[in-house]
Design a protein around this motif. Structure first.
Motif, PDB file in Angstrom:
ATOM      1  N   ALA A 178       0.625  -1.208  -0.071  1.00  0.00           N
ATOM      2  CA  ALA A 178       0.135  -0.097   0.054  1.00  0.00           C
ATOM      3  C   ALA A 178       0.798   1.113  -0.036  1.00  0.00           C
ATOM      4  CB  ALA A 178      -0.934  -0.007   1.225  1.00  0.00           C
ATOM      5  N   ALA A 179       0.469   2.164  -0.822  1.00  0.00           N
ATOM      6  CA  ALA A 179       0.946   3.584  -0.712  1.00  0.00           C
ATOM      7  C   ALA A 179      -0.041   4.693  -0.992  1.00  0.00           C
ATOM      8  CB  ALA A 179       2.129   3.648  -1.777  1.00  0.00           C
ATOM      9  N   VAL A 180      -0.038   5.724  -0.543  1.00  0.00           N
ATOM     10  CA  VAL A 180      -0.854   6.819  -1.016  1.00  0.00           C
ATOM     11  C   VAL A 180       0.062   8.149  -1.776  1.00  0.00           C
ATOM     12  CG1 VAL A 180      -2.388   6.599   0.979  1.00  0.00           C
ATOM     13  CG2 VAL A 180      -0.519   8.179   1.118  1.00  0.00           C
ATOM     14  N   GLU A 181      -0.815   8.681  -2.511  1.00  0.00           N
ATOM     15  CA  GLU A 181      -0.320   9.793  -3.548  1.00  0.00           C
ATOM     16  C   GLU A 181      -1.076  10.980  -3.205  1.00  0.00           C
ATOM     17  OE1 GLU A 181       1.204  10.462  -7.973  1.00  0.00           O
ATOM     18  OE2 GLU A 181       0.278   8.490  -7.421  1.00  0.00           O
ATOM     19  N   LEU A 182      -0.556  11.961  -2.520  1.00  0.00           N
ATOM     20  CA  LEU A 182      -1.435  13.338  -2.460  1.00  0.00           C
ATOM     21  C   LEU A 182      -1.061  14.379  -3.112  1.00  0.00           C
ATOM     22  CD1 LEU A 182      -0.571  13.476   1.371  1.00  0.00           C
ATOM     23  CD2 LEU A 182      -2.896  12.966   0.401  1.00  0.00           C
ATOM     24  N   PRO A 183      -2.107  15.138  -3.515  1.00  0.00           N
ATOM     25  CA  PRO A 183      -1.787  16.133  -4.866  1.00  0.00           C
ATOM     26  C   PRO A 183      -0.580  16.703  -4.702  1.00  0.00           C
ATOM     27  CG  PRO A 183      -3.928  16.564  -3.650  1.00  0.00           C
ATOM     28  CD  PRO A 183      -2.977  15.491  -2.890  1.00  0.00           C
ATOM     29  N   GLY A 184       0.107  16.589  -6.098  1.00  0.00           N
ATOM     30  CA  GLY A 184       1.217  17.035  -6.490  1.00  0.00           C
ATOM     31  C   GLY A 184       2.506  16.331  -5.617  1.00  0.00           C
ATOM     32  N   ARG A 185       2.595  15.449  -5.014  1.00  0.00           N
ATOM     33  CA  ARG A 185       3.523  14.684  -4.256  1.00  0.00           C
ATOM     34  C   ARG A 185       3.690  13.552  -4.550  1.00  0.00           C
ATOM     35  NH1 ARG A 185       1.859  15.718   2.015  1.00  0.00           N
ATOM     36  NH2 ARG A 185       0.698  17.629   1.800  1.00  0.00           N
ATOM     37  N   ASP A 186       5.165  12.779  -4.515  1.00  0.00           N
ATOM     38  CA  ASP A 186       5.374  11.610  -4.699  1.00  0.00           C
ATOM     39  C   ASP A 186       4.484  10.672  -3.653  1.00  0.00           C
ATOM     40  OD1 ASP A 186       7.143  12.121  -6.665  1.00  0.00           O
ATOM     41  OD2 ASP A 186       8.684  12.335  -5.303  1.00  0.00           O
ATOM     42  N   ALA A 187       4.349   9.428  -4.113  1.00  0.00           N
ATOM     43  CA  ALA A 187       3.667   8.162  -3.431  1.00  0.00           C
ATOM     44  C   ALA A 187       4.439   8.047  -2.066  1.00  0.00           C
ATOM     45  CB  ALA A 187       3.537   6.902  -4.381  1.00  0.00           C
ATOM     46  N   VAL A 188       3.917   7.761  -1.089  1.00  0.00           N
ATOM     47  CA  VAL A 188       4.294   7.419   0.111  1.00  0.00           C
ATOM     48  C   VAL A 188       3.675   6.067   0.622  1.00  0.00           C
ATOM     49  CG1 VAL A 188       4.489   8.166   2.709  1.00  0.00           C
ATOM     50  CG2 VAL A 188       4.267   9.916   0.813  1.00  0.00           C
ATOM     51  N   ARG A 189       4.778   5.151   0.996  1.00  0.00           N
ATOM     52  CA  ARG A 189       4.222   3.740   1.214  1.00  0.00           C
ATOM     53  C   ARG A 189       3.833   4.097   2.820  1.00  0.00           C
ATOM     54  NH1 ARG A 189       5.725  -0.410  -1.171  1.00  0.00           N
ATOM     55  NH2 ARG A 189       6.132  -1.795   0.339  1.00  0.00           N
ATOM     56  N   VAL A 190       2.497   3.110   2.861  1.00  0.00           N
ATOM     57  CA  VAL A 190       1.600   3.357   4.189  1.00  0.00           C
ATOM     58  C   VAL A 190       1.338   1.978   4.665  1.00  0.00           C
ATOM     59  CG1 VAL A 190       0.618   5.737   3.488  1.00  0.00           C
ATOM     60  CG2 VAL A 190      -0.498   3.558   3.052  1.00  0.00           C
ATOM     61  N   THR A 191       0.919   1.931   5.948  1.00  0.00           N
ATOM     62  CA  THR A 191       0.480   0.747   6.760  1.00  0.00           C
ATOM     63  C   THR A 191      -0.860   1.158   6.881  1.00  0.00           C
ATOM     64  OG1 THR A 191       2.622   0.538   7.915  1.00  0.00           O
ATOM     65  CG2 THR A 191       0.691  -0.534   8.889  1.00  0.00           C
ATOM     66  N   PRO A 192      -1.826   0.297   6.376  1.00  0.00           N
ATOM     67  CA  PRO A 192      -3.193   0.237   6.841  1.00  0.00           C
ATOM     68  C   PRO A 192      -3.504  -0.376   7.899  1.00  0.00           C
ATOM     69  CG  PRO A 192      -2.732  -1.449   4.990  1.00  0.00           C
ATOM     70  CD  PRO A 192      -1.321  -0.808   5.478  1.00  0.00           C
ATOM     71  N   HIS A 193      -4.488   0.168   8.728  1.00  0.00           N
ATOM     72  CA  HIS A 193      -5.075  -0.464   9.768  1.00  0.00           C
ATOM     73  C   HIS A 193      -6.467  -0.501   9.814  1.00  0.00           C
ATOM     74  CE1 HIS A 193      -5.786  -1.245  14.092  1.00  0.00           C
ATOM     75  NE2 HIS A 193      -6.402  -0.183  14.409  1.00  0.00           N
ATOM     76  N   VAL A 194      -7.391  -1.275   9.743  1.00  0.00           N
ATOM     77  CA  VAL A 194      -8.806  -1.419   9.739  1.00  0.00           C
ATOM     78  C   VAL A 194      -9.300  -1.044  11.154  1.00  0.00           C
ATOM     79  CG1 VAL A 194     -10.943  -2.451   9.102  1.00  0.00           C
ATOM     80  CG2 VAL A 194      -9.015  -2.822   7.769  1.00  0.00           C
ATOM     81  N   LEU A 195     -10.302  -0.116  11.213  1.00  0.00           N
ATOM     82  CA  LEU A 195     -10.649   0.665  12.523  1.00  0.00           C
ATOM     83  C   LEU A 195     -11.723  -0.415  12.995  1.00  0.00           C
ATOM     84  CD1 LEU A 195     -10.484   4.547  12.148  1.00  0.00           C
ATOM     85  CD2 LEU A 195      -8.609   2.743  13.064  1.00  0.00           C
ATOM     86  N   THR A 196     -11.957  -0.662  14.254  1.00  0.00           N
ATOM     87  CA  THR A 196     -13.108  -1.458  14.829  1.00  0.00           C
ATOM     88  C   THR A 196     -13.396  -0.650  16.344  1.00  0.00           C
ATOM     89  OG1 THR A 196     -11.471  -3.018  15.957  1.00  0.00           O
ATOM     90  CG2 THR A 196     -12.428  -3.549  13.711  1.00  0.00           C
ATOM     91  N   GLY A 197     -14.553  -1.199  16.495  1.00  0.00           N
ATOM     92  CA  GLY A 197     -15.045  -0.723  18.036  1.00  0.00           C
ATOM     93  C   GLY A 197     -15.183   0.650  18.225  1.00  0.00           C
ATOM     94  N   ALA A 198     -14.598   0.949  19.543  1.00  0.00           N
ATOM     95  CA  ALA A 198     -14.740   2.669  19.628  1.00  0.00           C
ATOM     96  C   ALA A 198     -13.961   3.432  18.717  1.00  0.00           C
ATOM     97  CB  ALA A 198     -14.275   2.895  21.196  1.00  0.00           C
ATOM     98  N   GLU A 199     -12.826   2.911  18.304  1.00  0.00           N
ATOM     99  CA  GLU A 199     -11.944   3.494  17.318  1.00  0.00           C
ATOM    100  C   GLU A 199     -12.603   4.129  16.048  1.00  0.00           C
ATOM    101  OE1 GLU A 199      -7.211   3.141  16.585  1.00  0.00           O
ATOM    102  OE2 GLU A 199      -8.419   1.511  16.415  1.00  0.00           O
ATOM    103  N   ARG A 200     -13.392   2.803  15.407  1.00  0.00           N
ATOM    104  CA  ARG A 200     -14.396   3.190  14.467  1.00  0.00           C
ATOM    105  C   ARG A 200     -15.226   4.065  14.750  1.00  0.00           C
ATOM    106  NH1 ARG A 200     -18.558   2.793  11.744  1.00  0.00           N
ATOM    107  NH2 ARG A 200     -18.645   2.295   9.511  1.00  0.00           N
ATOM    108  N   GLU A 201     -15.955   3.918  15.712  1.00  0.00           N
ATOM    109  CA  GLU A 201     -17.083   4.832  16.136  1.00  0.00           C
ATOM    110  C   GLU A 201     -16.815   6.182  16.199  1.00  0.00           C
ATOM    111  OE1 GLU A 201     -20.790   5.193  16.226  1.00  0.00           O
ATOM    112  OE2 GLU A 201     -19.969   3.232  15.899  1.00  0.00           O
TER     113      GLU A 201
END
Length: 150
Positions: free
Chosen positions: A95-118
């Motif tokens: 996984a990586a994200v690319e923001l407007p006008g910037r190079d891609a940055v590798r990211v770590t995804p974390h699916v939120l659950t429970g109170a954190e998701r709420e």
């Protein structure tokens, strides 16, 4: 194949074609530094197909989460989670994200659950109430994924 099935199949092919065209156009806008759509900030999520192994790019609305994290929502009109979400969960190391006008940055995804998701859902729907409307029309709970730089 019945005529109705053929029409549905043709419609699916046209929808996929249109989605690819729209994604490519949005990707060009983001790379030129214009990363908004319908009043929302947009990034390009880079994933790798969980079955195909092919690189994928998906423009997504994002919401800030602290200093250096982005939240994305697995909304959509399908009964299942979007392909980008399945790819992200299936191959999180790619996984990586690319923001407007910037190079891609590798990211770590974390699916939120429970109170954190709420907590995140309340912030997202306060910023963009349309997500609450979309969710109310779906039988599945939209996943929220926090993306943090590696």
């Amino acid at each position: 194949m019945s005529q109705a099935t053929a029409r549905q199949s043709d419609h699916g092919a046209v929808s996929r074609w249109m989605q690819h065209r729209m994604n490519a156009r949005m990707g060009r806008k983001i790379r030129k530094g214009r990363g908004t759509f319908m009043g929302m900030d947009v990034l390009i999520l880079h994933t790798v197909g969980r079955r195909s192994g092919q690189p994928r790019e998906t423009p997504l609305a994002w919401f800030g989460d602290g200093e250096d994290a982005w939240l994305v929502v697995g909304s959509g009109g399908k009964a299942d989670h979007p392909d980008w979400h399945l790819n992200l969960v299936g191959r999180p190391d790619a996984a990586a994200v690319e923001l407007p006008g910037r190079d891609a940055v590798r990211v770590t995804p974390h699916v939120l659950t429970g109170a954190e998701r709420e907590r995140a859902w309340k912030e997202i729907t306060a910023a963009q109430p349309r997500y609450g409307k979309y969710q109310s029309k779906s039988d599945r709970e939209y996943p929220i994924v926090r993306l943090t730089p590696r």
